[in-house]
Design a protein around this motif. Structure first.
Motif, PDB file in Angstrom:
ATOM      1  N   ARG A  89       0.821  -1.218   0.000  1.00 39.79           N
ATOM      2  CA  ARG A  89       0.000   0.000   0.000  1.00 39.79           C
ATOM      3  C   ARG A  89       0.849   1.260   0.000  1.00 39.79           C
ATOM      4  NH1 ARG A  89      -3.817  -2.250   4.807  1.00 39.79           N
ATOM      5  NH2 ARG A  89      -1.941  -3.535   5.080  1.00 39.79           N
ATOM      6  N   TRP A  90       2.079   1.178   0.510  1.00 45.90           N
ATOM      7  CA  TRP A  90       2.982   2.347   0.484  1.00 45.90           C
ATOM      8  C   TRP A  90       3.514   2.629  -0.905  1.00 45.90           C
ATOM      9  CZ3 TRP A  90       1.792   5.116   4.127  1.00 45.90           C
ATOM     10  CH2 TRP A  90       1.723   4.709   5.461  1.00 45.90           C
ATOM     11  N   ARG A  91       3.375   1.646  -1.815  1.00 46.29           N
ATOM     12  CA  ARG A  91       3.921   1.839  -3.169  1.00 46.29           C
ATOM     13  C   ARG A  91       2.888   2.413  -4.136  1.00 46.29           C
ATOM     14  NH1 ARG A  91       7.927  -3.381  -4.061  1.00 46.29           N
ATOM     15  NH2 ARG A  91       9.465  -2.763  -2.495  1.00 46.29           N
ATOM     16  N   THR A  92       1.683   2.655  -3.648  1.00 52.01           N
ATOM     17  CA  THR A  92       0.671   3.310  -4.483  1.00 52.01           C
ATOM     18  C   THR A  92       0.994   4.803  -4.573  1.00 52.01           C
ATOM     19  OG1 THR A  92      -0.711   3.799  -2.568  1.00 52.01           O
ATOM     20  CG2 THR A  92      -1.085   1.677  -3.667  1.00 52.01           C
ATOM     21  N   PRO A  93       0.413   5.505  -5.563  1.00 57.73           N
ATOM     22  CA  PRO A  93       0.677   6.961  -5.635  1.00 57.73           C
ATOM     23  C   PRO A  93       0.330   7.679  -4.320  1.00 57.73           C
ATOM     24  CG  PRO A  93      -0.351   6.204  -7.663  1.00 57.73           C
ATOM     25  CD  PRO A  93      -0.358   5.014  -6.724  1.00 57.73           C
ATOM     26  N   ALA A  94      -0.798   7.342  -3.695  1.00 55.52           N
ATOM     27  CA  ALA A  94      -1.175   8.011  -2.440  1.00 55.52           C
ATOM     28  C   ALA A  94      -0.183   7.671  -1.329  1.00 55.52           C
ATOM     29  CB  ALA A  94      -2.589   7.606  -2.027  1.00 55.52           C
ATOM     30  N   GLY A  95       0.264   6.440  -1.312  1.00 56.71           N
ATOM     31  CA  GLY A  95       1.244   6.023  -0.309  1.00 56.71           C
ATOM     32  C   GLY A  95       2.565   6.768  -0.478  1.00 56.71           C
ATOM     33  N   LEU A  96       3.007   6.881  -1.731  1.00 51.03           N
ATOM     34  CA  LEU A  96       4.275   7.580  -1.990  1.00 51.03           C
ATOM     35  C   LEU A  96       4.149   9.079  -1.714  1.00 51.03           C
ATOM     36  CD1 LEU A  96       5.464   5.611  -5.151  1.00 51.03           C
ATOM     37  CD2 LEU A  96       6.477   5.550  -2.850  1.00 51.03           C
ATOM     38  N   ASP A  97       2.961   9.640  -1.950  1.00 57.59           N
ATOM     39  CA  ASP A  97       2.755  11.053  -1.581  1.00 57.59           C
ATOM     40  C   ASP A  97       2.978  11.256  -0.081  1.00 57.59           C
ATOM     41  OD1 ASP A  97       2.180  12.058  -4.024  1.00 57.59           O
ATOM     42  OD2 ASP A  97       0.010  12.222  -3.737  1.00 57.59           O
ATOM     43  N   LEU A  98       2.520  10.290   0.695  1.00 54.23           N
ATOM     44  CA  LEU A  98       2.541  10.436   2.159  1.00 54.23           C
ATOM     45  C   LEU A  98       3.928  10.168   2.738  1.00 54.23           C
ATOM     46  CD1 LEU A  98       0.421  11.024   4.394  1.00 54.23           C
ATOM     47  CD2 LEU A  98       0.067   8.549   4.591  1.00 54.23           C
ATOM     48  N   VAL A  99       4.635   9.185   2.205  1.00 54.27           N
ATOM     49  CA  VAL A  99       5.894   8.757   2.844  1.00 54.27           C
ATOM     50  C   VAL A  99       7.017   8.486   1.843  1.00 54.27           C
ATOM     51  CG1 VAL A  99       4.729   7.738   4.839  1.00 54.27           C
ATOM     52  CG2 VAL A  99       5.183   6.329   2.818  1.00 54.27           C
ATOM     53  N   GLY A 100       6.854   8.906   0.604  1.00 52.82           N
ATOM     54  CA  GLY A 100       7.873   8.651  -0.414  1.00 52.82           C
ATOM     55  C   GLY A 100       9.045   9.616  -0.284  1.00 52.82           C
ATOM     56  N   PRO A 101      10.061   9.433  -1.147  1.00 51.87           N
ATOM     57  CA  PRO A 101      11.264  10.276  -1.059  1.00 51.87           C
ATOM     58  C   PRO A 101      10.934  11.766  -1.137  1.00 51.87           C
ATOM     59  CG  PRO A 101      11.533   8.534  -2.716  1.00 51.87           C
ATOM     60  CD  PRO A 101      10.125   8.449  -2.238  1.00 51.87           C
ATOM     61  N   GLY A 102       9.977  12.139  -1.979  1.00 48.79           N
ATOM     62  CA  GLY A 102       9.637  13.551  -2.161  1.00 48.79           C
ATOM     63  C   GLY A 102       9.183  14.219  -0.882  1.00 48.79           C
ATOM     64  N   TYR A 103       8.397  13.513  -0.086  1.00 49.76           N
ATOM     65  CA  TYR A 103       7.911  14.113   1.158  1.00 49.76           C
ATOM     66  C   TYR A 103       9.080  14.492   2.066  1.00 49.76           C
ATOM     67  CZ  TYR A 103       5.787  15.148   5.557  1.00 49.76           C
ATOM     68  OH  TYR A 103       5.436  15.798   6.706  1.00 49.76           O
ATOM     69  N   PHE A 104      10.117  13.661   2.050  1.00 48.62           N
ATOM     70  CA  PHE A 104      11.261  13.909   2.930  1.00 48.62           C
ATOM     71  C   PHE A 104      12.293  14.848   2.300  1.00 48.62           C
ATOM     72  CE2 PHE A 104       9.488   9.962   4.638  1.00 48.62           C
ATOM     73  CZ  PHE A 104       9.492  10.233   5.995  1.00 48.62           C
ATOM     74  N   GLY A 105      11.927  15.408   1.141  1.00 48.04           N
ATOM     75  CA  GLY A 105      12.801  16.417   0.536  1.00 48.04           C
ATOM     76  C   GLY A 105      13.831  15.869  -0.434  1.00 48.04           C
ATOM     77  N   TYR A 106      13.695  14.595  -0.810  1.00 42.96           N
ATOM     78  CA  TYR A 106      14.644  14.027  -1.772  1.00 42.96           C
ATOM     79  C   TYR A 106      14.111  14.186  -3.181  1.00 42.96           C
ATOM     80  CZ  TYR A 106      16.695  11.924   2.365  1.00 42.96           C
ATOM     81  OH  TYR A 106      17.271  11.744   3.585  1.00 42.96           O
ATOM     82  N   ASP A 107      15.029  14.395  -4.138  1.00 43.45           N
ATOM     83  CA  ASP A 107      14.550  14.538  -5.512  1.00 43.45           C
ATOM     84  C   ASP A 107      14.707  13.267  -6.324  1.00 43.45           C
ATOM     85  OD1 ASP A 107      17.249  14.616  -5.765  1.00 43.45           O
ATOM     86  OD2 ASP A 107      17.370  16.695  -6.479  1.00 43.45           O
ATOM     87  N   HIS A 108      15.231  12.200  -5.680  1.00 46.00           N
ATOM     88  CA  HIS A 108      15.269  10.931  -6.419  1.00 46.00           C
ATOM     89  C   HIS A 108      13.880  10.299  -6.391  1.00 46.00           C
ATOM     90  CE1 HIS A 108      15.216   8.367  -2.767  1.00 46.00           C
ATOM     91  NE2 HIS A 108      16.029   9.248  -2.232  1.00 46.00           N
TER      92      HIS A 108
END
Lengths: 360, 360
Positions: free
Chosen positions: A330-349
């Motif tokens: 569930r973390w690999r869905t678009p909504a999951g990645l929005d919440l806890v993906g690299p972008g949220y933590f400020g990473y651009d990868h």
């Protein structure tokens, strides 16, 4: 089928939980002692599977919030759970029937046993993310549209706060400030769930998984490689083996943040790995290239014993192995990645699943 | 005897309240507009004296908390009072029968009129200190042993927090952090009092006093010196007349803090006055010597019009008069001075009543 958890099972649970906690979720030694003491005093804890929870059950998650760097020095004082329960009961208007873990971790998988032992309430064999994440809203219930409020926070002095917020990000913000005021760690009760919500909103079997993980590491001792044994249970990949040569850490904004640098040993001789963390390990860069990152798990283990090394426990000279493992799908869905993906933590990868980056 | 307060009376009330607010408690122009609008929409507010309050009445104080420098730009959005009331009602278990002001001030004497108009509840002709102070616990109810909790905070987004703390200092600490997160200002409901407590814990007649103060300043216009008229009502002493030549201000820790320097004019030609403030004026030093300080009142008035100048309104070049006035006698007790005396604010000068320092 429900099972009774006795004090002698807590060591494996705490060890496995700290491995699944990906560096965060608290120190397993302290967590184990707290849970053992509570179970010895009040009796075993009943662990129930998600499929046994009645639809009208009222489930509340128990967790410590704050910086793990502080929690190893300032442990729960014993009254926080009761203070938080009082604050929650004032607004809940019905009885809590079950408790749950919201994340895996040395403290956050064991403190719910303390609460369950004290209250006599059954504990779900589950958690809210299948790992640990640093912020309140980073849980599967958020993805399922469940509010973290009413959210109760309590300290050891008898202070409490009860939050009602328009979304879970605001709850994180207010709760973080109060947790800092409470000494950088607070007991929380959060995410009131109904029985019919837990199957969508929680990860089933987390406590069974962490107990198995803790057991295989213990049993491997002197017989086989404990890191390999843990990696197998996690369905993970060995990312690196080496020696910690630098740790930069600061406790800021209510979190333990920092970086650790490793120099390779054995098969990784001459290579480097850099870890960045915010309570939990966020990203691992091998020779400058991202090999694993949130939301996948990055677990640091003592290379000899397989014991978990939490981010507040990283020390110069430790010989460790770093394992990457896939997160809950569930973390690999678009909504999951929005919440806890690299972008949220400020990473651009972008996010690359750990099994993909390890296959290349 | 209860009286009906109509919108046309709010200008005097807001003006007088900002004078009694000793530089804090919010901007009188904004406060007046908010109260006028609410009274025009919902009807007049019933003002009742402390002697009319039944012993079993349930009284809650309404106030804005935060930095006045922010409140002039970010006004209440209109829903905060209802959000705070919902949070309070969840835990109160009984109906609120009356509202009260907790301090005097351009906003904090007028926002309770907004709440009273919206809810139809009567408002007490009283307040909790007879002036304004920057921190939550600095009220006579604290001296009377009353807890500020349950304390509800709300913002314009619909977020709320409900605090239960072991003492009022802890409530200030948590509430300040949340108020900062809410944008450096929050609506609060605090100090649930019974009717039989208000006579000990509140200052009677504050709203009548501020209306009289606001009226004499207005009526003096063009006929007599408005500063002298205000000083008379306050039973105060003119400390200085001059021009503001320096203001250093920062909004920090949830407060507007700073200093202002005045050069004397007229009878004070060649002399200087320095003001230090934390939302409210804390101390006035004339030629380096303390002439007035907390808990006594230090009021800055426009020398021509007698209009109050709040600390966030201090500007280079303003011609102002500074008036010192005695505080409620309860603040002059040892317990009162512990709570709000010079020592609490970090000053090493002892407390000298303003009438004594002005007599020398």
């Amino acid at each position: 089928m429900s099972v009774q958890i006795t004090a002698d099972r807590m060591a494996d649970i705490a060890r496995g939980a700290a491995i699944l906690g990906t560096g965060g979720g608290g120190d397993p030694y302290i967590g184990r002692l707290l849970a053992e003491q509570a179970i010895r005093r009040h009796g075993p804890v009943t662990l129930v599977g998600l499929d046994e929870v009645p639809d009208d059950a009222v489930i509340v998650s128990v967790a410590m919030m704050g910086a793990p760097t502080v929690m190893v020095e300032k442990m729960p004082g014993g009254t926080e759970i009761q203070t938080a329960l009082r604050a929650m009961h004032e607004v809940l208007g019905e009885e809590i029937t079950h408790l749950s873990c919201i994340e895996a971790g040395g403290i956050n998988s064991t403190i719910p046993f303390v609460a369950a032992a004290e209250t006599g309430l059954p504990l779900l064999d589950a958690d809210g993310m299948g790992r640990a994440f640093p912020e309140l809203q980073m849980v599967l219930p958020t993805l399922a549209g469940v509010s973290t409020c009413p959210l109760a926070l309590a300290d050891e002095k008898g202070n409490s706060a009860l939050l009602r917020t328009v979304d879970n990000r605001w709850a994180e913000r207010f709760a973080r400030s109060i947790a800092i005021d409470m000494g950088c760690r607070a007991m929380t009760l959060q995410y009131v769930l109904r029985g019919d919500q837990v199957r969508e909103a929680l990860v089933p079997g987390t406590l069974s998984l962490v107990e198995r993980l803790g057991r295989v590491v213990r049993e491997a001792h002197g017989r086989r490689d404990p890191v390999a044994a843990a990696t197998e249970v996690l369905d993970g990949h060995l990312l690196f083996t080496g020696k910690i040569t630098d740790v930069a850490r600061r406790t800021t904004g209510g979190f333990a943040r920092g970086t650790a640098r490793l120099e390779g040993t054995g098969a990784y001789e001459g290579r480097t790995l850099e870890l960045e963390f915010q309570n939990e390990n966020l990203v691992a860069r091998r020779d400058g290239v991202v090999v694993a990152g949130v939301p996948d798990l990055i677990c640091v283990l003592n290379s000899d014993s397989g014991e978990p090394v939490t981010t507040e426990g990283l020390r110069y000279g430790f010989r460790v192995s770093v394992v990457g493992a896939p997160c809950d799908p569930r973390w690999r869905t678009p909504a999951g990645l929005d919440l806890v993906g690299p972008g949220y933590f400020g990473y651009d990868h972008g996010y690359v699943p750990v099994e993909t980056s390890c296959a290349s």
